[in-house]
Design a protein around this motif. Structure first.
Motif, PDB file in Angstrom:
ATOM      1  N   ILE A 139       0.833  -1.205   0.000  1.00 33.25           N
ATOM      2  CA  ILE A 139       0.000   0.000   0.000  1.00 33.25           C
ATOM      3  C   ILE A 139       0.867   1.254   0.000  1.00 33.25           C
ATOM      4  CG2 ILE A 139      -1.625   1.365   1.368  1.00 33.25           C
ATOM      5  CD1 ILE A 139      -2.903  -1.307   2.242  1.00 33.25           C
ATOM      6  N   ASN A 140       1.882   1.288   0.867  1.00 36.29           N
ATOM      7  CA  ASN A 140       2.772   2.452   0.929  1.00 36.29           C
ATOM      8  C   ASN A 140       3.519   2.645  -0.387  1.00 36.29           C
ATOM      9  OD1 ASN A 140       2.046   3.041   3.562  1.00 36.29           O
ATOM     10  ND2 ASN A 140       3.681   1.814   4.447  1.00 36.29           N
ATOM     11  N   TRP A 141       3.943   1.535  -0.988  1.00 32.92           N
ATOM     12  CA  TRP A 141       4.672   1.597  -2.254  1.00 32.92           C
ATOM     13  C   TRP A 141       3.783   2.164  -3.353  1.00 32.92           C
ATOM     14  CZ3 TRP A 141       4.861  -0.522  -7.221  1.00 32.92           C
ATOM     15  CH2 TRP A 141       6.106  -0.508  -7.849  1.00 32.92           C
ATOM     16  N   TRP A 142       2.541   1.712  -3.412  1.00 33.79           N
ATOM     17  CA  TRP A 142       1.600   2.222  -4.417  1.00 33.79           C
ATOM     18  C   TRP A 142       1.276   3.698  -4.184  1.00 33.79           C
ATOM     19  CZ3 TRP A 142      -1.483  -2.753  -3.257  1.00 33.79           C
ATOM     20  CH2 TRP A 142      -1.035  -3.800  -4.080  1.00 33.79           C
ATOM     21  N   LYS A 143       1.089   4.078  -2.921  1.00 31.08           N
ATOM     22  CA  LYS A 143       0.776   5.467  -2.614  1.00 31.08           C
ATOM     23  C   LYS A 143       1.909   6.401  -3.020  1.00 31.08           C
ATOM     24  CE  LYS A 143      -2.475   5.004   1.259  1.00 31.08           C
ATOM     25  NZ  LYS A 143      -2.660   5.225   2.725  1.00 31.08           N
ATOM     26  N   GLU A 144       3.142   6.010  -2.712  1.00 30.82           N
ATOM     27  CA  GLU A 144       4.296   6.842  -3.044  1.00 30.82           C
ATOM     28  C   GLU A 144       4.399   7.078  -4.545  1.00 30.82           C
ATOM     29  OE1 GLU A 144       7.707   4.909  -1.433  1.00 30.82           O
ATOM     30  OE2 GLU A 144       7.115   5.263   0.657  1.00 30.82           O
ATOM     31  N   ARG A 145       4.022   6.076  -5.316  1.00 30.44           N
ATOM     32  CA  ARG A 145       4.149   6.160  -6.770  1.00 30.44           C
ATOM     33  C   ARG A 145       2.836   6.538  -7.451  1.00 30.44           C
ATOM     34  NH1 ARG A 145       7.478   3.175  -4.352  1.00 30.44           N
ATOM     35  NH2 ARG A 145       9.622   2.787  -5.092  1.00 30.44           N
ATOM     36  N   LYS A 146       1.805   6.762  -6.627  1.00 25.87           N
ATOM     37  CA  LYS A 146       0.482   7.150  -7.117  1.00 25.87           C
ATOM     38  C   LYS A 146      -0.050   6.145  -8.148  1.00 25.87           C
ATOM     39  CE  LYS A 146       1.326  12.042  -6.216  1.00 25.87           C
ATOM     40  NZ  LYS A 146       1.376  13.420  -6.780  1.00 25.87           N
ATOM     41  N   LEU A 147       0.131   4.874  -7.827  1.00 24.59           N
ATOM     42  CA  LEU A 147      -0.334   3.794  -8.712  1.00 24.59           C
ATOM     43  C   LEU A 147      -1.707   3.313  -8.264  1.00 24.59           C
ATOM     44  CD1 LEU A 147       2.926   1.669  -9.120  1.00 24.59           C
ATOM     45  CD2 LEU A 147       1.810   3.065 -10.862  1.00 24.59           C
TER      46      LEU A 147
END
Length: 372
Positions: A181-189
């Motif tokens: 979730i954090n990875w997706w949020k950081e990359r706005k995916l």
């Protein structure tokens, strides 16, 4: 490569793209499995693999006019092996894809909101609706049509964005929900908008392009080898099952990874928990205990010794690190004391158990132990 191997590999391609069913990595590369079966057995022989994984060994055995029996404790690996030996017809799978879609329409928003946040970050609403329905409706453990569709879903459940059903994820294993979730949020995916019916139909068409195998001489059993081997001992002793001519396997390696934990998302799809879960079964963990690891090998290989022909060949691929190597050699020597041992070093390569996890520099590759 010999003409026989080339012929069998051509045959394997001709009957379909099923031998590679499963994640992108394999404990037994397909060509390797065919080569060992050809070199260490003959047509009509019986082959046993008590740690079957995706059952590449059993697939090769059945495709090359041997009989094969595999045992796999992880339902994900078992499902891949079970399906690729004798998948359902293409039309029946396409129909089932459509059936699930029609049921999925009735899935309420409340049910979508009932799953952890991870799932709504990972999948579009349309895809998640379909997956939840398939999870509830498919009888993958006793219906070959449902099993075939479920296997195809699992292959595409997560991976590269827009080449799978998920948001961008590592192909081999699902990362932890919080990290993802954090990875997706950081990359706005955000989850790709995918029509699951169209997506799965294309994958089915591709999978069936060159036909389907019908390898009735191969079977893979879902369960614990420590208990199933004892059942095979009884069957061999009473004549229900012929002794085996080749033991061809690759046991789990000591302290490499926890396949149950790493496959948590695919296991969720099969009805498991919706979060990564450590389980108490000592045969399905990371093997942190040296005693438990030795016990597993001792029980399984001792059972195998009772169901092998006197002149059977033993072919075991294992980790070249000191403890795993020495323990495996000690156990095999103990249970097959009359056989000679030949050890072949296997350099570090991609897509092996040692290559997949951790620091490559600390893992010296694998070895093949051959006993005759």
């Amino acid at each position: 490569m010999s003409d026989t191997i080339a012929t069998q590999l051509s045959f394997k391609t001709a009957i379909g793209r099923w031998s590679g069913l499963g994640p992108y990595y394999a404990m037994f590369p397909r060509e390797f499995a065919f080569k060992v079966v050809e070199n260490y057995s003959k047509p009509g022989d019986a082959i046993i693999d008590p740690f079957a994984g995706r059952a590449s060994s059993i697939y090769a055995a059945a495709a090359m006019q041997r009989s094969g029996c595999g045992i796999e404790i992880n339902p994900v690996g078992w499902l891949y092996g079970y399906v690729k030996l004798e998948p359902a017809s293409k039309d029946s799978v396409l129909k089932r894809i459509k059936d699930i879609a029609e049921i999925a329409i009735s899935i309420t928003q409340e049910k979508l909101d009932d799953v952890p946040d991870f799932f709504n970050f990972c999948y579009s609403q349309n895809v998640l609706r379909y997956l939840i329905t398939a999870r509830d409706e498919l009888c993958w453990n006793n219906n070959i049509v449902d099993a075939t569709l479920m296997a195809i879903i699992l292959v595409n459940l997560h991976g590269r964005r827009e080449q799978s059903l998920s948001n961008q994820m590592r192909q081999g294993k699902a990362m932890s929900p919080e990290y993802s979730i954090n990875w997706w949020k950081e990359r706005k995916l955000t989850p790709p908008e995918i029509d699951p019916v169209e997506f799965l139909n294309k994958r089915v068409e591709w999978r069936y392009t060159k036909g389907t195998p019908n390898l009735e001489n191969g079977k893979v059993i879902l369960g614990d080898s420590t208990s199933i081997i004892s059942e095979l001992v009884q069957k061999v002793s009473c004549g229900e099952c012929k002794p085996f001519d080749l033991l061809f396997t690759s046991p789990p390696y000591y302290r490499i990874t926890n396949y149950h934990y790493d496959q948590w998302l695919r296991l969720w799809m099969l009805g498991g928990p919706n979060i990564p879960t450590w389980i108490s079964n000592k045969w399905q963990n990371r093997f942190e205990s040296k005693n438990a690891y030795r016990e597993l090998l001792q029980i399984v290989f001792s059972g195998c010794a009772e169901i092998m022909e006197t002149r059977a060949t033993i072919y075991v691929r294992t980790d070249a690190r000191q403890f795993t190597r020495e323990t495996t050699l000690e156990v095999l020597h103990d249970v097959f004391p009359q056989k000679s041992i030949d050890i072949v070093s296997q350099p570090f390569k991609k897509n092996t158990q040692t290559a997949l996890f951790g620091d490559k520099s600390k893992k010296p590759g694998e070895i093949d132990i051959i006993m005759k």
